[in-house]
Write an enzyme that holds these catalytic residues in place. Structure first.
Site, short mmCIF file in Angstrom:
data_model
loop_
_atom_site.label_atom_id
_atom_site.label_comp_id
_atom_site.label_asym_id
_atom_site.label_seq_id
_atom_site.Cartn_x
_atom_site.Cartn_y
_atom_site.Cartn_z
N ASN A 106 12.72 -106.02 66.58
CA ASN A 106 12.12 -106.26 67.90
C ASN A 106 13.03 -105.66 68.96
OD1 ASN A 106 10.47 -107.48 69.92
ND2 ASN A 106 11.90 -109.19 70.10
N HIS A 108 14.10 -105.96 72.93
CA HIS A 108 14.04 -107.01 73.95
C HIS A 108 14.82 -106.56 75.20
CE1 HIS A 108 13.54 -111.05 75.51
NE2 HIS A 108 14.81 -111.01 75.88
N SER A 135 18.46 -105.23 73.86
CA SER A 135 18.88 -105.60 72.51
C SER A 135 17.82 -105.21 71.49
CB SER A 135 19.09 -107.12 72.40
OG SER A 135 19.98 -107.60 73.37
N ASP A 144 13.50 -114.71 69.51
CA ASP A 144 14.57 -113.73 69.80
C ASP A 144 15.93 -114.22 69.33
OD1 ASP A 144 12.72 -111.97 71.00
OD2 ASP A 144 12.87 -113.02 72.91
C1 GAR Z 1 9.84 -103.65 76.64
O1 GAR Z 1 10.79 -103.75 77.66
C2 GAR Z 1 10.10 -104.68 75.56
O2 GAR Z 1 11.45 -104.92 75.36
C3 GAR Z 1 9.44 -105.89 76.14
O3 GAR Z 1 8.23 -105.40 76.63
C4 GAR Z 1 8.45 -104.09 77.14
C5 GAR Z 1 7.36 -103.18 76.65
O4 GAR Z 1 7.34 -102.01 77.38
N1 GAR Z 1 9.28 -106.90 75.14
C6 GAR Z 1 9.51 -108.19 75.37
O5 GAR Z 1 9.81 -108.63 76.47
C7 GAR Z 1 9.33 -109.09 74.17
N2 GAR Z 1 9.82 -110.39 74.45
P1 GAR Z 1 6.42 -100.79 76.96
O6 GAR Z 1 5.04 -101.35 76.65
O7 GAR Z 1 6.41 -99.88 78.14
O8 GAR Z 1 7.05 -100.15 75.76
#
Ligand code: GAR
Length: 193
Positions: A106, A108, A135, A144
Site C-alpha cells: 500500500n 500512504h 510510506s 496502515d
Molecule cells: C495517494 O496519495 C495515496 O497514498 C492515497 O491516495 C492517493 C491516491 O492518489 N492513499 C491513501 O490515502 C490510502 N489511505 P492518486 O489516485 O492520484 O494515485
C-alpha cells in the site's frame, strides 16, 4: 516477471506512474489488471495502456464481506503475484488479505506510523507538524499498521493546503512505490507480515 494487480479509488496518478515504469522493457514487473471500488477516474489510465480493468462497486453490496468476496473472485481470475493498493480508499476485507498476504502493498501519504487512515495529509496539516512524508507498507489486518518497506520525509511549507501538500507528497510516493516494486520483483526485498 512479477505480475501486478493494482487497486484504486481516485485519479490514479500513482497508478499512471507505475504503468509508465512497467511499460519499460527492462522493468521486472507488469501490470496485468487494474480494479476499483467505484467508477474511478484513474481507470482511464489503465485503458490507455491497454490493461484490463474491473470495478467492484462497494455501494452495490450489502456488507464489506460480500464486497470482499467479489473483489477476491475478480483478483483470483488474474492470479497476480502482488497486489498494489494505489489510492484504494477502502479497508481490504479479510477475504482478500487472508488469500494474498503478505503479497499486498500500500502507498500512504504520511510517514507511518504517523497519521494512518483515510486522511493522512489532512491529519498531518491539522496536527501542525513541520514534516510529514510518504510510506510504502505491507498490508496486514490493521489500518496502515503493516511492515514499512520504504518511507521518506516531506516538509510542510507555510501556507500549505491539503491539496498543495498532497501534490508534493505524491511524486515521492511514486518514486518509492516504483522502487519498492522493482526491488520485490528482483528479490532484493522479501515481504512478510
Ligand atoms: C495517494 O496519495 C495515496 O497514498 C492515497 O491516495 C492517493 C491516491 O492518489 N492513499 C491513501 O490515502 C490510502 N489511505 P492518486 O489516485 O492520484 O494515485
Amino acid at each position: 516477471m512479477l505480475t501486478l494487480a493494482v487497486l484504486i479509488s481516485g485519479t490514479g496518478s500513482n497508478l499512471r506512474a507505475l504503468l509508465e515504469a512497467a511499460s519499460h522493457p527492462d522493468f521486472p514487473a507488469r501490470v496485468i489488471a487494474v480494479g476499483a471500488d467505484r467508477d474511478a477516474e484513474g481507470l482511464a489510465h489503465a485503458e490507455e495502456f491497454g490493461i484490463p480493468t474491473f470495478t467492484v462497486p462497494y455501494t452495490a453490496y450489502a456488507s464489506r464481506e460480500e464486497w470482499g468476496r467479489e473483489l477476491a473472485a475478480q483478483l483470483d481470475a488474474w492470479q497476480p503475484d502482488l497486489i498494489v493498493l494505489s489510492g484504494l480508499m477502502r479497508l481490504l476485507p479479510p477475504a482478500v488479505v487472508e488469500r494474498y498476504a503478505p503479497n499486498i502493498i500500500n502507498t500512504h501519504p504520511a510517514y507511518l506510523p504517523e497519521f494512518p487512515g483515510a486522511h493522512g495529509v489532512r491529519d498531518a496539516l491539522a496536527a501542525g507538524v513541520a514534516e510529514t512524508g510518504a510510506s510504502i507498507i505491507v498490508i496486514d489486518d490493521g489500518i496502515d499498521s503493516g511492515p514499512i518497506l520504504a518511507q521518506e520525509r516531506v516538509p510542510v511549507l507555510p501556507g500549505d493546503t491539503e491539496a498543495t501538500l498532497h501534490d508534493r507528497i505524491k511524486p515521492v510516493e511514486r518514486r518509492l512505490l516504483i522502487d519498492a516494486v522493482q526491488r520485490i520483483a528482483t528479490g532484493d526485498l522479501t515481504l512478510s507480515r
